[in-house]
Scaffold this motif. Structure first.
Motif: not given
Length: 120
Positions: A92-97, A54-56
């Motif tokens: 609507h929200v995407e998080i990149n860490l 479910a992640v990139k």
């Protein structure tokens, strides 16, 4: 006094399934402040990404070479490598860490990157 800068960024992206490859050359010119006499500087941002469940996950590189025609010596340039992960929270929200490691003496030893994107 704060500096004002003009930045132009080209965005190149290619799908090489299952990977996405991005390369972004960045051209920056200081318009005011102490460094106004500097010429156009070349920077870059690049990355390779792939979905894992479910992640990139990705590996990114960022750097600054210095002015065209007057590159800084390698140890005076800033270059970083960032492993990172990107995931969605709802529709609507995407998080990149990511956590970046500096590769040269002029680079910070460790950087933490957080990008929160809201689509509307």
């Amino acid at each position: 006094r704060d500096k004002q800068k003009l930045e132009a960024r080209l965005i190149f992206e290619k799908d090489l399934l299952p990977f996405v490859v991005r390369l972004n050359p960045i051209f920056e010119k200081t318009l005011s402040g102490a460094d106004v006499r500097e010429g156009v500087e070349l920077e870059y941002a690049a990355g390779v990404y792939t979905p894992v469940g479910a992640v990139k996950v990705g590996l990114e590189a960022y750097g600054k070479f210095g002015e065209f025609g007057n590159w800084k010596p390698w140890d005076a340039q800033e270059h970083y490598v960032f492993p990172d992960v990107e995931f969605r929270l709802g529709r609507h929200v995407e998080i990149n860490l990511g956590v970046g490691v500096g590769l040269t003496q002029a680079s910070d030893d460790l950087l933490v990157k957080t990008i929160i994107e809201y689509e509307f």
